[in-house]
Design an enzyme around this catalytic site. Structure first.
Site, PDB file in Angstrom:
ATOM      1  N   GLY A  27      28.089 -43.884 -67.370  1.00  0.00           N
ATOM      2  CA  GLY A  27      26.798 -43.637 -66.731  1.00  0.00           C
ATOM      3  C   GLY A  27      26.972 -43.571 -65.234  1.00  0.00           C
ATOM      4  O   GLY A  27      27.947 -44.106 -64.683  1.00  0.00           O
ATOM      5  N   GLN A  50      24.971 -43.468 -56.315  1.00  0.00           N
ATOM      6  CA  GLN A  50      26.416 -43.715 -56.402  1.00  0.00           C
ATOM      7  C   GLN A  50      27.253 -42.520 -55.971  1.00  0.00           C
ATOM      8  O   GLN A  50      28.467 -42.633 -55.825  1.00  0.00           O
ATOM      9  CB  GLN A  50      26.816 -44.101 -57.825  1.00  0.00           C
ATOM     10  CG  GLN A  50      26.327 -45.474 -58.235  1.00  0.00           C
ATOM     11  CD  GLN A  50      26.847 -45.814 -59.608  1.00  0.00           C
ATOM     12  OE1 GLN A  50      26.307 -45.345 -60.603  1.00  0.00           O
ATOM     13  NE2 GLN A  50      27.914 -46.591 -59.668  1.00  0.00           N
ATOM     14  N   CYS A  75      31.192 -51.311 -63.202  1.00  0.00           N
ATOM     15  CA  CYS A  75      30.408 -50.382 -62.385  1.00  0.00           C
ATOM     16  C   CYS A  75      31.390 -49.543 -61.576  1.00  0.00           C
ATOM     17  O   CYS A  75      32.332 -50.086 -60.980  1.00  0.00           O
ATOM     18  CB  CYS A  75      29.483 -51.157 -61.451  1.00  0.00           C
ATOM     19  SG  CYS A  75      28.490 -50.093 -60.380  1.00  0.00           S
ATOM     20  N   LEU A  76      31.167 -48.223 -61.560  1.00  0.00           N
ATOM     21  CA  LEU A  76      32.106 -47.336 -60.851  1.00  0.00           C
ATOM     22  C   LEU A  76      32.140 -47.630 -59.354  1.00  0.00           C
ATOM     23  O   LEU A  76      33.114 -47.288 -58.688  1.00  0.00           O
ATOM     24  CB  LEU A  76      31.737 -45.872 -61.101  1.00  0.00           C
ATOM     25  CG  LEU A  76      31.880 -45.410 -62.559  1.00  0.00           C
ATOM     26  CD1 LEU A  76      31.398 -43.981 -62.712  1.00  0.00           C
ATOM     27  CD2 LEU A  76      33.308 -45.551 -63.053  1.00  0.00           C
ATOM     28  N   HIS A 129      21.492 -50.589 -66.582  1.00  0.00           N
ATOM     29  CA  HIS A 129      22.430 -50.715 -65.454  1.00  0.00           C
ATOM     30  C   HIS A 129      22.181 -49.581 -64.446  1.00  0.00           C
ATOM     31  O   HIS A 129      22.092 -49.822 -63.239  1.00  0.00           O
ATOM     32  CB  HIS A 129      23.876 -50.687 -65.978  1.00  0.00           C
ATOM     33  CG  HIS A 129      24.911 -50.746 -64.901  1.00  0.00           C
ATOM     34  ND1 HIS A 129      25.738 -51.830 -64.704  1.00  0.00           N
ATOM     35  CD2 HIS A 129      25.254 -49.842 -63.940  1.00  0.00           C
ATOM     36  CE1 HIS A 129      26.528 -51.599 -63.664  1.00  0.00           C
ATOM     37  NE2 HIS A 129      26.258 -50.389 -63.184  1.00  0.00           N
ATOM     38  N   GLU A 130      22.057 -48.360 -64.962  1.00  0.00           N
ATOM     39  CA  GLU A 130      21.851 -47.214 -64.054  1.00  0.00           C
ATOM     40  C   GLU A 130      20.463 -47.251 -63.418  1.00  0.00           C
ATOM     41  O   GLU A 130      20.306 -46.910 -62.244  1.00  0.00           O
ATOM     42  CB  GLU A 130      22.055 -45.892 -64.800  1.00  0.00           C
ATOM     43  CG  GLU A 130      23.416 -45.720 -65.461  1.00  0.00           C
ATOM     44  CD  GLU A 130      24.591 -46.068 -64.567  1.00  0.00           C
ATOM     45  OE1 GLU A 130      24.484 -45.936 -63.328  1.00  0.00           O
ATOM     46  OE2 GLU A 130      25.627 -46.505 -65.096  1.00  0.00           O
ATOM     47  N   HIS A 188      20.390 -49.264 -60.371  1.00  0.00           N
ATOM     48  CA  HIS A 188      20.875 -48.559 -59.174  1.00  0.00           C
ATOM     49  C   HIS A 188      19.730 -47.837 -58.457  1.00  0.00           C
ATOM     50  O   HIS A 188      19.692 -47.777 -57.232  1.00  0.00           O
ATOM     51  CB  HIS A 188      21.952 -47.530 -59.528  1.00  0.00           C
ATOM     52  CG  HIS A 188      23.320 -48.114 -59.703  1.00  0.00           C
ATOM     53  ND1 HIS A 188      24.032 -48.679 -58.676  1.00  0.00           N
ATOM     54  CD2 HIS A 188      24.131 -48.192 -60.793  1.00  0.00           C
ATOM     55  CE1 HIS A 188      25.220 -49.087 -59.126  1.00  0.00           C
ATOM     56  NE2 HIS A 188      25.302 -48.806 -60.409  1.00  0.00           N
TER      57      HIS A 188
HETATM   58 CO    CO Z   1      26.912 -49.179 -61.619  1.00  0.00          CO
END
Ligand code: CO
Length: 185
Positions: free
Chosen positions: A43, A48, A92-93, A134-135, A138
């Site tokens: 995701g 991000q 998380c990226l 989670h997304e 953000h």
């Molecule tokens: Co993340």
């Protein structure tokens, strides 16, 4: 297009609702999927990649061949959350190499717009509900470290400090690319 890493202030900036639907937005969503697959994520939220708008994409399989599993949500809203919550492992990226057990509702009902601006409702459970939440965080400027148990956050303190130090070094080397003050958290 690269993933914005913690503690870049774009991860904490307000995200604007999407108002224009068209080829530019389609291209942004497509680029986000490409970055997500390249970095082996499931995701990704627009902040991000440094674009502060309310757009998120995910694919619970993480498989670029599984295009039918791709979800794109513009201006999503959570209209219902399950009372039942459970812990699950998340990464998380924007925090490479950091993983922790995060507690979240097991299911959510969402209203969002698609890439044409058409509204739809989605009921998600388990893994998909976790990815979405989670997304969605953000888009609210919330990061998974905010939801970590204190014991986990303490365990990752050195890794978080390294990310802050690396951000500061990049900012010195490329001031035009890294904007704003780094705020260690
Ligand atoms: Co993340």
């Amino acid at each position: 297009m690269d993933v914005v890493l913690y503690p870049d202030p774009r991860l904490r900036a307000p995200n604007d609702p999407i108002q224009e639907f068209g080829p530019e937005l389609d291209a942004l969503a497509r680029d986000m999927f490409e970055v997500m697959y390249r970095t082996e994520g499931v995701g990704l939220a627009a902040p991000q990649v440094g674009v502060n708008v309310r757009l998120l994409v995910f694919n619970p399989t993480g498989d670029p061949e599984a295009r039918d599993q791709e979800r794109v949500l513009c201006n999503p809203r959570i209209v219902r959350s399950a009372r039942e919550r459970e812990f699950g492992r998340e990464g998380c990226l924007s925090f490479p190499g950091i993983y922790a057990e995060i507690e979240r509702p097991v299911a959510v009902t969402i209203e969002a717009l698609d890439l044409r601006g058409e509204p739809f409702t989605l009921e998600l459970a388990d893994w998909e509900a976790r990815i979405f939440q989670h997304e969605f965080d953000h888009l609210e400027g919330v990061l998974f470290i905010d939801r970590m148990r204190p014991v986990d956050k303490a365990a990752h303190r050195a890794a978080l400090e390294e990310l802050v130090a690396a951000y500061r070094e990049r900012r010195v080397a490329h001031p035009e690319r890294a904007r704003g003050p780094a705020r260690p958290e």
